[in-house]
Scaffold this active site. Sequence first.
Site, PDB file in Angstrom:
ATOM      1  N   CYS A  98       0.814  -1.225   0.000  1.00 32.06           N
ATOM      2  CA  CYS A  98       0.000   0.000   0.000  1.00 32.06           C
ATOM      3  C   CYS A  98       0.845   1.272   0.000  1.00 32.06           C
ATOM      4  CB  CYS A  98      -0.940  -0.001   1.203  1.00 32.06           C
ATOM      5  SG  CYS A  98      -1.979  -1.464   1.306  1.00 32.06           S
ATOM      6  N   HIS A 112      -2.862   6.878   3.605  1.00 31.48           N
ATOM      7  CA  HIS A 112      -3.353   5.675   2.925  1.00 31.48           C
ATOM      8  C   HIS A 112      -4.741   5.335   3.462  1.00 31.48           C
ATOM      9  CE1 HIS A 112      -4.016   1.691   1.608  1.00 31.48           C
ATOM     10  NE2 HIS A 112      -3.613   1.087   2.716  1.00 31.48           N
ATOM     11  N   ASN A 162     -10.182  -0.029   0.772  1.00 29.84           N
ATOM     12  CA  ASN A 162      -8.719  -0.016   0.715  1.00 29.84           C
ATOM     13  C   ASN A 162      -8.275  -0.450  -0.680  1.00 29.84           C
ATOM     14  OD1 ASN A 162      -5.985  -0.523   0.906  1.00 29.84           O
ATOM     15  ND2 ASN A 162      -6.105  -1.672   2.823  1.00 29.84           N
TER      16      ASN A 162
END
Length: 330
Positions: free
Chosen positions: A116, A256, A286
């Site tokens: 990520c 994030h 996500n």
Amino acid sequence: MGNTRFAGILGTGHYAPEKILTNADLEKMVDTSDEWIRTRTGIETRHIAAQSENTSDLCVHAAKQAMEAAGVTADDIDFILVATASPDYVVPSTACLVQDKLGCTHAGAMDISAGCSGYIYAVAVASNMVKAGMYKHILVIGAEILSRLVNWHDRSTCILFGDGAGAAVIGETEEGYGLLASDLGSDGSLGKILDIPASGVAEPVTHRAIDSGRIYIHMEGPEVFKAAVRHMGATTLKTLEKAGVEKDDIDMFIAHQANNRIIQAIAKRLQVPADHMWVNVDRFGNTSAASVGIALDEAVRAGKVKHGDIVVLTGFGAGLTWGCDVMRWM
């Protein structure tokens, strides 16, 4: 100072697949509830790629937007960096597929595997390549189709992830603008708390691996949560110090988009007010390496990021990896 180059983001873009998966849809698929998902993650919907779409296709859509915003053509792109944990193939790289699909005939291309944190890593690497005079324009893309890597019977992970792509064109900026400082970190000793066990040569994909679910994302949620809050907070403070920027100077803070509780915990630690943040985890879930790029493009297009603003991007992901980019917006 005569030879010092400055580099940063010249244009942004993003793409999200058409299909939307709601919490109500998930209630019919696994033992979960809309309330449970919203209270623990903040996620309400996520985008799911069509079977006809691959990660490279998502990249191309986002890249075209970013190139248009930056006023550059395929001929202007010297290098392509694609951050992804869900490449079209192990070989060739997704970046090479994107290079071909965009017609960037003289561009080098490679993938970055940093989970990520990939977009944060790619922006830092690309900016420093431009600063070094190696290339003039670099296309950075974070893109994922994680819907194909989750076990749709595992309610702890399948509720979290979505598909999408965020892109940026990196190039030379005016003096004092662009990337001011970066910090990139890792801790491989914690790699096992977020991984896909059967996905390479150490544990190849076999019938047994498929049947046991080892070809899908495995995550130890509480451990990941603790590490994410700790490292994203620390890397941000470190990068602000490197850049000579105070917490109060942050005009736009983009973390994030993994989980709203993580985002709010970091914002509280850094004392960033809500109106100086962009949060879209509720709509996208996500999207791993795509999340920061998607959020940044949305903030830019909404007029929330203006010339001279201090923009902070921070991320955390599998590896474990983490990183932060602090920039003064062109």
